[in-house]
Design a protein around this motif. Structure first.
Motif, PDB file in Angstrom:
ATOM      1  N   UNK A 112       0.856  -1.184   0.000  1.00  0.00           N
ATOM      2  CA  UNK A 112       0.000   0.000   0.000  1.00  0.00           C
ATOM      3  C   UNK A 112       0.892   1.235   0.000  1.00  0.00           C
ATOM      4  N   UNK A 113       0.464   2.273  -0.689  1.00  0.00           N
ATOM      5  CA  UNK A 113       1.297   3.462  -0.859  1.00  0.00           C
ATOM      6  C   UNK A 113       1.661   4.117   0.483  1.00  0.00           C
ATOM      7  N   UNK A 114       0.672   4.325   1.345  1.00  0.00           N
ATOM      8  CA  UNK A 114       0.925   5.024   2.604  1.00  0.00           C
ATOM      9  C   UNK A 114       1.896   4.258   3.488  1.00  0.00           C
ATOM     10  N   UNK A 115       1.677   2.959   3.611  1.00  0.00           N
ATOM     11  CA  UNK A 115       2.542   2.127   4.443  1.00  0.00           C
ATOM     12  C   UNK A 115       3.963   2.099   3.887  1.00  0.00           C
ATOM     13  N   UNK A 116       4.090   1.975   2.567  1.00  0.00           N
ATOM     14  CA  UNK A 116       5.417   1.932   1.944  1.00  0.00           C
ATOM     15  C   UNK A 116       6.152   3.250   2.141  1.00  0.00           C
TER      16      UNK A 116
END
Length: 328
Positions: free
Chosen positions: A198-202
């Motif tokens: 996921x973008x936010x987690x990455x």
């Protein structure tokens, strides 16, 4: 005389799933085999020279459906390739080997025997080279394995690197700071990471420097301990860059190097570090070279056909050149 084979089908079998919309699945089989496939009340009738092969393919697909798996064109073509080699999809247990789950909860698993062998090599060896054409999942599987190892606390950080080599076109002046200038080269690594984490987690992990996505040049002078390190597009490294990268490995680290030796974008006259390393390190213990083939392509079916067409054209060009030289 045509062979005739019958397959008894139970009432629970979803024939619409087996045959596909407008008989699309059956038509794929017919395009590849000399066989007519006809539905009847409680059986499927197969007639033709390849009736037995068609029977084997249909039985494999029925078992896939009964196991709750989805049948699509990629899977049908892969089953066709396996049957042609006398290998059973059911006996490979490919679909049971889950690497990890995406941020959307979708399981990531190998889809071909070549991918499964590549996956097993990464699990067992400290350094693995994944070499094969576009669409074989080399980078995606490596990133999934890195994320899985990170989540299990087997490594402390993930490092993804790529040589900043233009693929036959000049991108010209790029605005922004140094990171913004090199990010276009690293986009495929971001895409894989965003899809899995996921973008936010990455991005949070990247801000904490637990994930690094960098050009290969950033690796010089470093020693990387307790890390899962991936070098993508390694066919575009020079011999010196490949040696530099491999010698960055520290304690409790693992490396995966991926590349396609048919798509080298180095300037003419420069030798690919990936091509050379297959000769230099082929006998070193704890290093494994995995070669993925066109049958392992898991993108659109046309990708496989494009790869085969280019391979055939290259072979023909080589033969023509040799014939011309012989006449001289």
């Amino acid at each position: 005389m045509d062979k005739i084979v019958r397959i008894k089908t139970g009432e629970t079998l979803d024939r619409s799933e087996l045959f596909g919309s407008m008989d699309r699945n059956v038509n794929i089989i017919k395009e590849n085999l000399s066989a007519d496939i006809i539905q009847r009340d409680d059986e499927i009738l197969i007639r033709g020279n390849d009736a037995e092969k068609a029977e084997a393919v249909l039985k494999e697909l029925i078992s896939i459906i009964e196991a709750g798996e989805k049948v699509d064109s990629q899977k049908i073509n892969y089953v066709l390739a396996l049957v042609d080699k006398g290998v059973s999809y059911r006996e490979t247990s490919i679909e049971k080997d889950i690497i990890c789950y995406t941020h959307m909860g979708k399981p990531i698993r190998p889809k071909t025997l070549g991918q499964k062998a590549y996956l097993n090599a990464i699990r067992k060896k400290s350094i693995v080279f994944g070499i094969g054409p576009a669409g074989t999942g080399k980078t995606y599987i490596a990133v999934a394995m890195a994320v899985s190892a990170f989540k299990r606390k087997e490594v402390r950080k993930i490092i993804l690197a790529r040589p900043a080599v233009e693929a036959g076109e000049s991108l010209g002046f790029l605005p922004g700071d140094l990171q913004e200038k090199v990010d276009p080269y690293l986009r495929p690594l971001y895409d894989a990471l965003y899809d899995i984490l996921g973008r936010d987690s990455a991005l949070r992990l990247k801000e904490k420097e637990l994930i690094e996505i960098v050009p290969l040049a950033y690796m010089r002078g470093r020693t990387l301990d307790d890390s899962f390190i991936i070098l993508d597009e390694a066919q575009n490294t020079t011999e010196e860059q490949m040696k530099m990268f491999l010698t960055r490995m520290g304690f409790d680290s693992r490396m995966v190097i991926t590349g396609d030796i048919t798509q080298i974008d180095l300037p003419r006259g420069r030798c690919s570090g990936l091509v050379e390393v297959t000769k230099i390190l082929r006998d070193v213990r704890d290093i494994e070279f995995c070669y993925l083939r066109d049958v392992d392509v898991v993108r659109h079916e046309l990708v496989k056909k494009i790869i085969n067409a280019y391979d055939s054209y290259s072979e023909g060009s080589t033969d023509d050149k040799s014939s011309t030289e012989n006449r001289k």
